[in-house]
Design a protein around this motif. Structure first.
Motif, PDB file in Angstrom:
ATOM      1  N   ARG A 192     -11.030  28.078   1.001  1.00  0.00           N
ATOM      2  CA  ARG A 192     -11.458  29.460   0.773  1.00  0.00           C
ATOM      3  C   ARG A 192     -12.801  29.711   1.445  1.00  0.00           C
ATOM      4  O   ARG A 192     -13.716  28.893   1.358  1.00  0.00           O
ATOM      5  CB  ARG A 192     -11.594  29.766  -0.724  1.00  0.00           C
ATOM      6  N   PHE A 193     -12.923  30.874   2.080  1.00  0.00           N
ATOM      7  CA  PHE A 193     -14.221  31.338   2.578  1.00  0.00           C
ATOM      8  C   PHE A 193     -14.901  32.091   1.438  1.00  0.00           C
ATOM      9  O   PHE A 193     -14.376  33.111   0.968  1.00  0.00           O
ATOM     10  CB  PHE A 193     -14.052  32.266   3.786  1.00  0.00           C
ATOM     11  N   GLN A 194     -16.049  31.601   0.989  1.00  0.00           N
ATOM     12  CA  GLN A 194     -16.717  32.196  -0.172  1.00  0.00           C
ATOM     13  C   GLN A 194     -18.141  32.610   0.200  1.00  0.00           C
ATOM     14  O   GLN A 194     -18.943  31.780   0.624  1.00  0.00           O
ATOM     15  CB  GLN A 194     -16.758  31.192  -1.331  1.00  0.00           C
ATOM     16  N   ARG A 195     -18.428  33.885   0.053  1.00  0.00           N
ATOM     17  CA  ARG A 195     -19.733  34.430   0.417  1.00  0.00           C
ATOM     18  C   ARG A 195     -20.699  34.342  -0.744  1.00  0.00           C
ATOM     19  O   ARG A 195     -20.330  34.579  -1.898  1.00  0.00           O
ATOM     20  CB  ARG A 195     -19.555  35.889   0.836  1.00  0.00           C
ATOM     21  N   ARG A 196     -21.962  34.029  -0.438  1.00  0.00           N
ATOM     22  CA  ARG A 196     -23.014  34.122  -1.459  1.00  0.00           C
ATOM     23  C   ARG A 196     -24.337  34.504  -0.796  1.00  0.00           C
ATOM     24  O   ARG A 196     -24.593  34.153   0.359  1.00  0.00           O
ATOM     25  CB  ARG A 196     -23.156  32.830  -2.250  1.00  0.00           C
ATOM     26  N   GLU A 197     -25.128  35.247  -1.536  1.00  0.00           N
ATOM     27  CA  GLU A 197     -26.434  35.672  -1.040  1.00  0.00           C
ATOM     28  C   GLU A 197     -27.472  34.608  -1.351  1.00  0.00           C
ATOM     29  O   GLU A 197     -27.425  33.960  -2.402  1.00  0.00           O
ATOM     30  CB  GLU A 197     -26.830  37.006  -1.671  1.00  0.00           C
ATOM     31  N   VAL A 198     -28.417  34.433  -0.411  1.00  0.00           N
ATOM     32  CA  VAL A 198     -29.481  33.443  -0.588  1.00  0.00           C
ATOM     33  C   VAL A 198     -30.802  34.060  -0.146  1.00  0.00           C
ATOM     34  O   VAL A 198     -30.830  34.978   0.671  1.00  0.00           O
ATOM     35  CB  VAL A 198     -29.204  32.155   0.228  1.00  0.00           C
ATOM     36  N   SER A 199     -31.876  33.532  -0.695  1.00  0.00           N
ATOM     37  CA  SER A 199     -33.203  33.954  -0.241  1.00  0.00           C
ATOM     38  C   SER A 199     -33.547  33.229   1.047  1.00  0.00           C
ATOM     39  O   SER A 199     -32.905  32.240   1.422  1.00  0.00           O
ATOM     40  CB  SER A 199     -34.247  33.612  -1.308  1.00  0.00           C
ATOM     41  N   ASP A 200     -34.587  33.716   1.714  1.00  0.00           N
ATOM     42  CA  ASP A 200     -35.021  33.037   2.932  1.00  0.00           C
ATOM     43  C   ASP A 200     -35.391  31.589   2.641  1.00  0.00           C
ATOM     44  O   ASP A 200     -34.980  30.670   3.366  1.00  0.00           O
ATOM     45  CB  ASP A 200     -36.228  33.760   3.537  1.00  0.00           C
ATOM     46  N   ASP A 201     -36.157  31.371   1.585  1.00  0.00           N
ATOM     47  CA  ASP A 201     -36.574  30.002   1.251  1.00  0.00           C
ATOM     48  C   ASP A 201     -35.377  29.158   0.852  1.00  0.00           C
ATOM     49  O   ASP A 201     -35.300  27.970   1.206  1.00  0.00           O
ATOM     50  CB  ASP A 201     -37.600  30.025   0.112  1.00  0.00           C
ATOM     51  N   GLY A 202     -34.433  29.783   0.131  1.00  0.00           N
ATOM     52  CA  GLY A 202     -33.237  29.044  -0.258  1.00  0.00           C
ATOM     53  C   GLY A 202     -32.416  28.641   0.951  1.00  0.00           C
ATOM     54  O   GLY A 202     -31.908  27.513   1.036  1.00  0.00           O
ATOM     55  N   ALA A 203     -32.293  29.558   1.918  1.00  0.00           N
ATOM     56  CA  ALA A 203     -31.537  29.246   3.130  1.00  0.00           C
ATOM     57  C   ALA A 203     -32.225  28.137   3.911  1.00  0.00           C
ATOM     58  O   ALA A 203     -31.558  27.232   4.448  1.00  0.00           O
ATOM     59  CB  ALA A 203     -31.398  30.493   3.987  1.00  0.00           C
ATOM     60  N   ARG A 204     -33.546  28.167   3.965  1.00  0.00           N
ATOM     61  CA  ARG A 204     -34.272  27.121   4.688  1.00  0.00           C
ATOM     62  C   ARG A 204     -34.072  25.761   4.026  1.00  0.00           C
ATOM     63  O   ARG A 204     -33.921  24.739   4.710  1.00  0.00           O
ATOM     64  CB  ARG A 204     -35.757  27.454   4.750  1.00  0.00           C
ATOM     65  N   GLY A 234     -30.510  41.063   3.515  1.00  0.00           N
ATOM     66  CA  GLY A 234     -30.652  39.724   2.980  1.00  0.00           C
ATOM     67  C   GLY A 234     -29.750  38.744   3.688  1.00  0.00           C
ATOM     68  O   GLY A 234     -28.825  39.099   4.404  1.00  0.00           O
ATOM     69  N   LEU A 235     -30.025  37.457   3.464  1.00  0.00           N
ATOM     70  CA  LEU A 235     -29.234  36.404   4.085  1.00  0.00           C
ATOM     71  C   LEU A 235     -28.009  36.089   3.240  1.00  0.00           C
ATOM     72  O   LEU A 235     -28.026  36.192   2.011  1.00  0.00           O
ATOM     73  CB  LEU A 235     -30.076  35.148   4.252  1.00  0.00           C
ATOM     74  N   THR A 236     -26.948  35.686   3.923  1.00  0.00           N
ATOM     75  CA  THR A 236     -25.740  35.244   3.233  1.00  0.00           C
ATOM     76  C   THR A 236     -25.263  33.946   3.857  1.00  0.00           C
ATOM     77  O   THR A 236     -25.420  33.712   5.055  1.00  0.00           O
ATOM     78  CB  THR A 236     -24.607  36.285   3.305  1.00  0.00           C
ATOM     79  N   VAL A 237     -24.684  33.110   3.018  1.00  0.00           N
ATOM     80  CA  VAL A 237     -24.080  31.849   3.437  1.00  0.00           C
ATOM     81  C   VAL A 237     -22.614  31.901   3.053  1.00  0.00           C
ATOM     82  O   VAL A 237     -22.255  32.440   1.989  1.00  0.00           O
ATOM     83  CB  VAL A 237     -24.770  30.646   2.760  1.00  0.00           C
ATOM     84  N   TYR A 238     -21.763  31.372   3.908  1.00  0.00           N
ATOM     85  CA  TYR A 238     -20.347  31.252   3.588  1.00  0.00           C
ATOM     86  C   TYR A 238     -20.014  29.781   3.356  1.00  0.00           C
ATOM     87  O   TYR A 238     -20.261  28.937   4.223  1.00  0.00           O
ATOM     88  CB  TYR A 238     -19.475  31.827   4.705  1.00  0.00           C
ATOM     89  N   ASP A 239     -19.483  29.513   2.166  1.00  0.00           N
ATOM     90  CA  ASP A 239     -19.025  28.176   1.812  1.00  0.00           C
ATOM     91  C   ASP A 239     -17.528  28.062   2.071  1.00  0.00           C
ATOM     92  O   ASP A 239     -16.773  29.010   1.832  1.00  0.00           O
ATOM     93  CB  ASP A 239     -19.282  27.891   0.331  1.00  0.00           C
ATOM     94  N   ASN A 240     -17.101  26.901   2.545  1.00  0.00           N
ATOM     95  CA  ASN A 240     -15.677  26.591   2.633  1.00  0.00           C
ATOM     96  C   ASN A 240     -15.320  25.720   1.428  1.00  0.00           C
ATOM     97  O   ASN A 240     -15.798  24.584   1.318  1.00  0.00           O
ATOM     98  CB  ASN A 240     -15.349  25.863   3.937  1.00  0.00           C
ATOM     99  N   ILE A 241     -14.481  26.238   0.525  1.00  0.00           N
ATOM    100  CA  ILE A 241     -14.181  25.604  -0.749  1.00  0.00           C
ATOM    101  C   ILE A 241     -12.767  25.040  -0.725  1.00  0.00           C
ATOM    102  O   ILE A 241     -11.812  25.734  -0.368  1.00  0.00           O
ATOM    103  CB  ILE A 241     -14.317  26.600  -1.917  1.00  0.00           C
ATOM    104  N   HIS A 242     -12.620  23.772  -1.148  1.00  0.00           N
ATOM    105  CA  HIS A 242     -11.290  23.157  -1.210  1.00  0.00           C
ATOM    106  C   HIS A 242     -10.470  23.854  -2.291  1.00  0.00           C
ATOM    107  O   HIS A 242     -10.963  24.048  -3.417  1.00  0.00           O
ATOM    108  CB  HIS A 242     -11.406  21.661  -1.520  1.00  0.00           C
ATOM    109  N   PRO A 243      -9.239  24.249  -2.026  1.00  0.00           N
ATOM    110  CA  PRO A 243      -8.488  25.081  -2.973  1.00  0.00           C
ATOM    111  C   PRO A 243      -8.097  24.362  -4.270  1.00  0.00           C
ATOM    112  O   PRO A 243      -7.956  25.007  -5.306  1.00  0.00           O
ATOM    113  CB  PRO A 243      -7.230  25.463  -2.179  1.00  0.00           C
ATOM    114  N   ARG A 244      -7.956  23.042  -4.231  1.00  0.00           N
ATOM    115  CA  ARG A 244      -7.529  22.324  -5.444  1.00  0.00           C
ATOM    116  C   ARG A 244      -8.707  21.757  -6.215  1.00  0.00           C
ATOM    117  O   ARG A 244      -8.780  21.895  -7.441  1.00  0.00           O
ATOM    118  CB  ARG A 244      -6.566  21.198  -5.064  1.00  0.00           C
ATOM    119  N   LEU A 270     -17.128  21.733  -2.283  1.00  0.00           N
ATOM    120  CA  LEU A 270     -17.722  22.363  -1.112  1.00  0.00           C
ATOM    121  C   LEU A 270     -17.444  21.488   0.095  1.00  0.00           C
ATOM    122  O   LEU A 270     -17.891  20.336   0.167  1.00  0.00           O
ATOM    123  CB  LEU A 270     -19.233  22.539  -1.293  1.00  0.00           C
ATOM    124  N   CYS A 271     -16.677  22.011   1.051  1.00  0.00           N
ATOM    125  CA  CYS A 271     -16.310  21.238   2.243  1.00  0.00           C
ATOM    126  C   CYS A 271     -17.304  21.433   3.381  1.00  0.00           C
ATOM    127  O   CYS A 271     -17.528  20.516   4.182  1.00  0.00           O
ATOM    128  CB  CYS A 271     -14.913  21.647   2.704  1.00  0.00           C
TER     129      CYS A 271
END
Length: 656
Positions: free
Chosen positions: A133-145, A178-188, A192-193
């Motif tokens: 799954r492609f999963q979007r989440r918002e992050v702060s600048d410091d969090g992204a760093r 704001g910044l966003t990160v996309y996680d690839n999540i294993h379906p079963r 976090l892949c």
């Protein structure tokens, strides 16, 4: 028990009430395969994003322009994940969708090999099969760093947030908000892949990718700047069906056969010797014939249309380009100056218009001379970066069929109308007939002149374009610094689009050069200047026609229009006489009197794409005839010589 809150939304133009928490995918009843994303209030979003009251929702199908871009961007993420799983030391650059595909840049110790691409493609197929799954989440600048601390190029993009317009592809990774990160999540397992800094949106899962293929690798400077590190770029393509991918690959195979660089060598038309330099071509005798025919016909048509021919030098003092503004706006595309005459900067000219202005200004001009149409086959020089030089289509030295028309404001509309008609008719004469028009408007950051002047010029161009009855596409901010333009876009035999003629209205250069004419009332008035390159450049148009015809030029353009092929040596004199009669009519003809067998001579003529092969044996000689063999393999035997000559001459003169 209180009722669940309702949202009032619009789905594909229909108003509906839905429960709070409804996602875009639920509202659209999307299965995640045909409809892969949503457009909410005009903004592309993932299907799992929740809606708000008043939202307007539209489906985005995978085969649409937006859908394909999302598919390709998602596949680029899968590519990057596969690379980092196989090459953990690889650092991530950017991975945007591009026309017909996608790419991703990587910082790796060694360039990728063909074997690496196969392994990466296999790993991508495994990721796709998993259905992550492609999963979007918002992050702060410091969090992204913190999350991307080991990715130096991503850290640089984070620092560019809100000002990334100068970064090649950076807007794909970093939005203005704001910044966003996309996680690839294993379906079963929910594990976090992989993850990437990205603005999105993406497909619901990796399993939605129907068909893809990795194409090639290339070196690419980070953010397109030669002073930055050189990364390894992997190109790929992705399509909504396997059939669409198959069709695209077949198209690429056909395009490769038509590559003008390949045909130029096979047909002995031109070359680009290393001893001369990248982007600087020489035309061989056969290519010279084609080029001369192209130019001669263009000259004839221009003379009939009232153009006057001028000639200007290849170099000039730099002050001329200071006056025109080109040194302010175009210096990066010019060769460095030569210092002569006690330190005066001289430049190879990148365009002809400033010199044409000097011709206009060489003496007093009257309104009776306008419109004044100056035309030149003017060779110009532009310092293109080595990475973009491409055969004859992107060269460093080339000849423009350049015209500048000086007219009154009152004449401008009619002149643009007739000029555009002239341009389209002449392109049709060369065999191109599938067009649309593009109107490029002012870039507020890179332009001179008042908004009022630009608005008048743009509207006049728009009206001229609409009179042609062709599709008109807008290109906001795409104009040159001095005025708006219409570009004629032509589709070739396999559907590719080439920018051909450009027509630009310019109120600004006449001002900078203080150009004037005497009006009927005796006052001094400023002319309007119209820039027009019909082919763009002779070299580029040559390449376009070569690919359009796959080297099989129509008879009037063919380097050799007919070749005599004797069955035996005793038939050569008969064909020599036929050739003599054809040459008397201006036909380019050869007789193959070599030692090869007849079938080999036919194959040679076919490879050289000669329009007419004239065969002769005993029967033809006795009857005063020849046997035709055409490029498509068909034959017409026993044609009397008079008829044969007439057929070839008519085909050449009629430009069929």
């Amino acid at each position: 028990m209180s009722a669940q809150p309702e949202l009032h939304i619009t789905v594909a133009g229909t108003e509906r009430a839905v429960a709070a928490g409804t996602t875009a995918g639920q509202a659209l009843e999307a299965d995640g395969r045909k409809v892969v994303a949503a457009k909410v209030n005009g903004e592309l979003r993932d299907l799992y994003r929740e809606l708000a009251d008043g939202d307007a929702v539209e489906p985005v199908e995978i085969g649409s322009e937006d859908g394909r871009a999302i598919l390709r961007h998602s596949t680029a993420h899968i590519l990057a994940q596969a690379v980092q799983e196989l090459f953990p030391e690889a650092k991530l650059g950017i991975g945007p969708p591009v026309e017909n595909g996608f790419y991703y840049d990587f910082d790796v110790a060694e360039p990728f090999t063909p074997a690496d691409l196969k392994a990466i493609e296999k790993k991508m197929q495994e990721i796709i099969k998993q259905g992550q799954r492609f999963q979007r989440r918002e992050v702060s600048d410091d969090g992204a760093r913190a999350e991307l601390a080991t990715e130096p190029y991503k850290l640089e993009l984070i620092g560019l947030k809100g000002g990334a317009s100068d970064a090649e592809g950076a807007s794909v990774e970093v939005g203005a908000g704001g910044l966003t990160v996309y996680d690839n999540i294993h379906p079963r397992t929910g594990e976090l892949c992989w993850k990437d800094l990205c603005r999105g949106p993406h497909l619901p899962t990796t399993k939605v990718v129907p068909a893809f293929k990795l194409m090639r690798t290339a070196a690419a400077y980070w953010r397109g700047k030669e002073t930055n590190p050189q990364l390894q770029r992997i190109y790929g393509t992705a399509w909504e069906t396997k059939d669409a991918l198959k069709e695209y690959l077949a198209f690429l195979e056909e395009a490769e056969k038509r590559d003008h660089r390949k045909l130029g060598a096979e047909l002995d038309l031109f070359s680009i010797p290393d001893e001369i330099g990248s982007g600087l071509a020489v035309f061989h005798p056969k290519g010279g014939v084609v080029r001369r025919e192209m130019e001669d016909y263009s000259r004839k048509r221009h003379e009939e249309a009232g153009y006057e021919f001028v000639y200007t030098p290849h170099a000039t003092k730099g002050r001329l380009f200071e006056k025109s503004g080109h040194l302010d706006w175009y210096a990066d595309g010019m060769y460095p100056p030569m210092q002569l005459d006690g330190g005066i900067d001289y430049y190879l000219k990148p365009m002809n218009c400033p010199m044409h202005n000097l011709i206009f200004d060489a003496r007093g001009r009257s309104y009776r001379e306008l419109p004044l149409r100056l035309f030149e086959f003017g060779t110009v020089y532009r310092y293109e970066k080595s990475g973009v030089v491409h055969g004859l289509t992107r060269a460093r030295g080339f000849t423009q069929d350049d015209a500048h028309i000086y007219c009154t404001k009152e004449q401008m509309a009619d002149e643009l109308d007739s000029l555009l008609t002239f341009v389209l008719d002449l392109l049709r004469d060369y065999g191109l007939n599938d067009f649309y028009l593009e109107l490029s408007t002012k870039d507020p950051e890179k332009s001179i002149g008042s908004d009022e002047v630009w608005a008048e010029a743009t509207e006049t161009l728009r009206q001229a374009a609409e009179k042609q009855g062709l599709e008109l596409v807008m290109d906001p901010g795409g104009a040159a610094f001095y005025g708006p333009k219409i570009s004629v876009q032509a589709r070739d035999a396999i559907g590719r689009t080439w920018q051909m003629s450009t027509i630009q209205v310019d109120f600004n250069l006449p001002e900078r050069f203080d150009l004037e004419y005497t009006a009927a009332d005796g006052t001094r008035q400023r002319p309007v200047m119209i820039h027009r390159a019909l082919f763009g450049s002779i070299e580029r148009f040559f390449a376009v026609l070569l690919e359009h015809y796959a080297g099989a030029f129509p008879a009037w353009l063919a380097p050799v229009q007919a070749v005599g092929i004797p069955i035996a040596a005793e038939h050569v004199p008969h064909l020599d006489e036929v050739a003599r009669r054809l040459r008397a009519e201006g036909i380019r003809v050869e007789v193959d009197a070599g030692d090869d067998r007849m079938q080999k001579k036919i194959r040679n003529a076919q490879k050289q794409k000669v329009p007419f092969m004239l065969l002769a044996g005993d029967d033809d000689v006795s009857k005063g005839a020849v046997s035709f063999r055409y490029r498509d393999g068909s034959q017409n035997n026993g044609v009397p010589i008079d008829e044969a000559v007439r057929e070839i001459v008519e085909a050449v003169r009629d430009r069929k």
